[in-house]
Design a protein around this motif. Structure first.
Motif, PDB file in Angstrom:
ATOM      1  N   ARG A 133       0.743  -1.245   0.000  1.00  0.00           N
ATOM      2  CA  ARG A 133       0.000   0.000   0.000  1.00  0.00           C
ATOM      3  C   ARG A 133       0.781   1.309   0.000  1.00  0.00           C
ATOM      4  N   LYS A 134       2.053   1.290  -0.261  1.00  0.00           N
ATOM      5  CA  LYS A 134       2.787   2.536  -0.417  1.00  0.00           C
ATOM      6  C   LYS A 134       2.885   2.831  -1.914  1.00  0.00           C
ATOM      7  N   GLN A 135       2.876   4.088  -2.276  1.00  0.00           N
ATOM      8  CA  GLN A 135       2.864   4.429  -3.695  1.00  0.00           C
ATOM      9  C   GLN A 135       4.111   3.936  -4.410  1.00  0.00           C
ATOM     10  N   THR A 136       5.195   3.745  -3.667  1.00  0.00           N
ATOM     11  CA  THR A 136       6.439   3.299  -4.290  1.00  0.00           C
ATOM     12  C   THR A 136       6.512   1.784  -4.466  1.00  0.00           C
ATOM     13  N   ASN A 137       5.492   1.073  -4.077  1.00  0.00           N
ATOM     14  CA  ASN A 137       5.541  -0.390  -4.125  1.00  0.00           C
ATOM     15  C   ASN A 137       5.337  -0.911  -5.543  1.00  0.00           C
ATOM     16  N   GLY A 138       6.422  -1.041  -6.301  1.00  0.00           N
ATOM     17  CA  GLY A 138       6.293  -1.555  -7.652  1.00  0.00           C
ATOM     18  C   GLY A 138       5.687  -0.513  -8.572  1.00  0.00           C
ATOM     19  N   THR A 139       5.223  -0.933  -9.725  1.00  0.00           N
ATOM     20  CA  THR A 139       4.610  -0.018 -10.677  1.00  0.00           C
ATOM     21  C   THR A 139       3.098   0.035 -10.521  1.00  0.00           C
ATOM     22  N   VAL A 140       2.536  -0.910  -9.810  1.00  0.00           N
ATOM     23  CA  VAL A 140       1.091  -0.977  -9.616  1.00  0.00           C
ATOM     24  C   VAL A 140       0.824  -1.176  -8.125  1.00  0.00           C
ATOM     25  N   ASN A 141      -0.200  -0.528  -7.611  1.00  0.00           N
ATOM     26  CA  ASN A 141      -0.536  -0.643  -6.206  1.00  0.00           C
ATOM     27  C   ASN A 141      -1.743  -1.553  -6.027  1.00  0.00           C
ATOM     28  N   THR A 142      -2.104  -1.806  -4.775  1.00  0.00           N
ATOM     29  CA  THR A 142      -3.234  -2.678  -4.481  1.00  0.00           C
ATOM     30  C   THR A 142      -4.162  -2.045  -3.460  1.00  0.00           C
ATOM     31  N   CYS A 143      -5.386  -2.524  -3.467  1.00  0.00           N
ATOM     32  CA  CYS A 143      -6.362  -2.183  -2.435  1.00  0.00           C
ATOM     33  C   CYS A 143      -6.999  -3.503  -2.018  1.00  0.00           C
ATOM     34  N   LYS A 152      -9.803   6.854  -7.949  1.00  0.00           N
ATOM     35  CA  LYS A 152      -8.398   6.834  -7.533  1.00  0.00           C
ATOM     36  C   LYS A 152      -7.517   6.758  -8.773  1.00  0.00           C
ATOM     37  N   THR A 153      -6.836   7.872  -9.085  1.00  0.00           N
ATOM     38  CA  THR A 153      -6.016   7.926 -10.295  1.00  0.00           C
ATOM     39  C   THR A 153      -4.558   8.289  -9.997  1.00  0.00           C
ATOM     40  N   ASP A 154      -4.149   8.269  -8.724  1.00  0.00           N
ATOM     41  CA  ASP A 154      -2.781   8.646  -8.379  1.00  0.00           C
ATOM     42  C   ASP A 154      -1.772   7.612  -8.862  1.00  0.00           C
ATOM     43  N   GLN A 155      -2.210   6.366  -9.012  1.00  0.00           N
ATOM     44  CA  GLN A 155      -1.333   5.293  -9.457  1.00  0.00           C
ATOM     45  C   GLN A 155      -2.204   4.141  -9.947  1.00  0.00           C
ATOM     46  N   ALA A 156      -1.723   3.419 -10.953  1.00  0.00           N
ATOM     47  CA  ALA A 156      -2.452   2.224 -11.389  1.00  0.00           C
ATOM     48  C   ALA A 156      -2.608   1.276 -10.204  1.00  0.00           C
ATOM     49  N   TRP A 157      -3.803   0.672 -10.061  1.00  0.00           N
ATOM     50  CA  TRP A 157      -4.039  -0.166  -8.892  1.00  0.00           C
ATOM     51  C   TRP A 157      -5.012  -1.294  -9.193  1.00  0.00           C
ATOM     52  N   ILE A 158      -4.911  -2.319  -8.374  1.00  0.00           N
ATOM     53  CA  ILE A 158      -5.777  -3.488  -8.476  1.00  0.00           C
ATOM     54  C   ILE A 158      -6.485  -3.686  -7.143  1.00  0.00           C
ATOM     55  N   ALA A 159      -7.794  -3.786  -7.196  1.00  0.00           N
ATOM     56  CA  ALA A 159      -8.558  -4.166  -6.008  1.00  0.00           C
ATOM     57  C   ALA A 159      -8.590  -5.682  -5.953  1.00  0.00           C
ATOM     58  N   GLU A 160      -8.321  -6.218  -4.781  1.00  0.00           N
ATOM     59  CA  GLU A 160      -8.260  -7.669  -4.661  1.00  0.00           C
ATOM     60  C   GLU A 160      -9.024  -8.118  -3.420  1.00  0.00           C
ATOM     61  N   THR A 161      -9.787  -9.156  -3.599  1.00  0.00           N
ATOM     62  CA  THR A 161     -10.535  -9.709  -2.477  1.00  0.00           C
ATOM     63  C   THR A 161     -10.860 -11.163  -2.790  1.00  0.00           C
ATOM     64  N   PRO A 162     -11.063 -11.993  -1.784  1.00  0.00           N
ATOM     65  CA  PRO A 162     -11.413 -13.384  -2.055  1.00  0.00           C
ATOM     66  C   PRO A 162     -12.917 -13.618  -1.982  1.00  0.00           C
ATOM     67  N   VAL A 163     -13.355 -14.665  -2.627  1.00  0.00           N
ATOM     68  CA  VAL A 163     -14.701 -15.179  -2.409  1.00  0.00           C
ATOM     69  C   VAL A 163     -14.638 -16.069  -1.179  1.00  0.00           C
ATOM     70  N   GLY A 164     -15.295 -15.667  -0.118  1.00  0.00           N
ATOM     71  CA  GLY A 164     -15.298 -16.443   1.119  1.00  0.00           C
ATOM     72  C   GLY A 164     -14.104 -16.162   1.987  1.00  0.00           C
ATOM     73  N   ASP A 165     -12.906 -16.532   1.533  1.00  0.00           N
ATOM     74  CA  ASP A 165     -11.667 -16.288   2.278  1.00  0.00           C
ATOM     75  C   ASP A 165     -10.505 -16.571   1.343  1.00  0.00           C
ATOM     76  N   TRP A 166      -9.288 -16.305   1.809  1.00  0.00           N
ATOM     77  CA  TRP A 166      -8.106 -16.526   0.990  1.00  0.00           C
ATOM     78  C   TRP A 166      -7.776 -18.012   0.869  1.00  0.00           C
ATOM     79  N   PHE A 167      -8.493 -18.846   1.579  1.00  0.00           N
ATOM     80  CA  PHE A 167      -8.311 -20.296   1.486  1.00  0.00           C
ATOM     81  C   PHE A 167      -9.696 -20.932   1.511  1.00  0.00           C
ATOM     82  N   TYR A 168      -9.757 -22.198   1.159  1.00  0.00           N
ATOM     83  CA  TYR A 168     -11.053 -22.868   1.057  1.00  0.00           C
ATOM     84  C   TYR A 168     -11.686 -23.094   2.421  1.00  0.00           C
TER      85      TYR A 168
END
Length: 349
Positions: A133-143, A152-168
């Motif tokens: 979550r820091k703007q300097t983290n790579g070329t693309v950020n995450t939420c 949000k246009t300050d940096q290219a970003w990807i929203a990421e979330t799991p269905v249910g949870d990060w594991f089964y």
């Protein structure tokens, strides 16, 4: 109790794994650090001694081995992006590990990735993510697992979330409605979407998950022209009495599936074709008149004249619409059999 992490290369003599170093599977013995118990409660590295303070030789070996494996993966698979998770601005910075090992392994890996891509493709059409979550983290950020308040246009970003949870886990709520509306919330804010799908231990999917993914695919085949390669418009969206009705953040499940949207709730995108796409976050009733306030002739958002309005997924069906002072009015057709959310392609001059 002793476990495999205590094994050494010498312990493999005469065993099926002779010659294989268990260090490839396990890290250092954290029991050597007095502060490891309190660190476990905070979820971070030991705050006093530092996770690598007594193992700098191991740390140097690990950093080099990690970098070589990453470069090998780039050589063999020509990836489109590299994503590293973590609890710091980048691995191997020493931050978060007390007196940990500091090196330039990450910088070398990403430089190698970009240089090889340029040589292979003639351009750098790839990206990297280094959390968190820091703007300097790579070329693309995450939420992660959230929805930004606004565009949000300050940096290219990807929203990421799991269905249910990060594991089964059992009894997850598989809802194509929730996933589609999450997608609309994110692309309307100028983001891209990454969704984690829960795999069973054998790598298979629950039947409900398969059904959900097929329904999302069907929706995207109808509406993808306003999603793929799109960008945010002047405003994110609109709602009743000027209030934005937003999908709950967090892991995709029951709260998202059961959230109610109304025919006054819209999100906007601009497609690759430069047309405006207005997304009604639910399916209107046949014959219902919708009003998009942002497109009124007296609107402070957009002053252009609307020249055409098309409902995605319905061909050969002329829409009844009119641009008036207080909004663009659209009569939803009787014969449209669409699901979840509907998109209007709007051209202005």
């Amino acid at each position: 109790m002793p476990y495999d992490g205590n094994l050494t290369l010498a312990d493999g003599k005469g065993k099926w794994w002779e010659g294989l170093d268990p260090r490839y599977l396990y890290g250092i013995n954290l029991r050597e650090y007095e502060t490891v118990a309190e660190a476990a409660n905070s979820r971070w590295s030991p705050p006093k001694a530092g996770i690598f303070s007594g193992h700098l030789a191991y740390a140097e070996w690990y950093a080099k081995w990690w970098a070589l494996r990453m470069m090998d993966a780039v050589d063999k698979y020509n990836p489109d992006f590299i994503y590293t998770d973590g609890t710091d601005q980048q691995p191997f910075s020493g931050s978060g590990t007390g007196t940990g090992y500091k090196c330039d392994a990450m910088q070398r890996v990403i430089a190698d990735f970009y240089n090889k891509t340029l040589a292979r493709r003639g351009k750098v059409d790839v990206f990297s993510i280094v959390k968190f979550r820091k703007q300097t983290n790579g070329t693309v950020n995450t939420c992660e697992s959230g929805i930004p308040e606004n565009i949000k246009t300050d940096q290219a970003w990807i929203a990421e979330t799991p269905v249910g949870d990060w594991f089964y886990g059992p009894n997850f709520v598989y809802s194509s409605d929730a996933m589609i509306r999450y997608l609309l919330e994110i692309v309307g804010r100028d983001g891209s979407v990454g969704v984690s799908i829960p795999l069973r231990p054998d790598g298979s999917l629950d039947e409900g998950c398969v059904k959900m993914l097929k329904e999302v695919g069907q929706w995207m085949r109808v509406n993808g022209q306003g999603i793929y390669g799109s960008s945010a418009w002047r405003v994110l969206g609109e709602g009743k009495d000027g209030k934005l009705n937003v999908l709950p953040g967090g892991f995709i499940g029951g709260s998202q599936a059961n959230h109610t949207f109304y025919s006054t709730d819209f999100r906007f995108t601009v497609g690759k074709d430069k047309a405006l796409y207005a997304w009604c976050m639910t399916v209107p009733k046949p014959g219902e008149t919708l009003k998009i306030v942002s497109l009124g002739t007296n609107s402070t958002v957009e002053k252009k004249k609307v020249t055409s309005v098309e409902l995605l997924g319905v061909k050969g069906n002329k829409l009844e619409w009119k641009q008036e002072a207080d909004g663009l009015r659209i009569v939803y057709p009787e014969s449209a059999f669409l699901k979840t959310a509907v998109g209007f392609r709007i051209v202005c001059e």
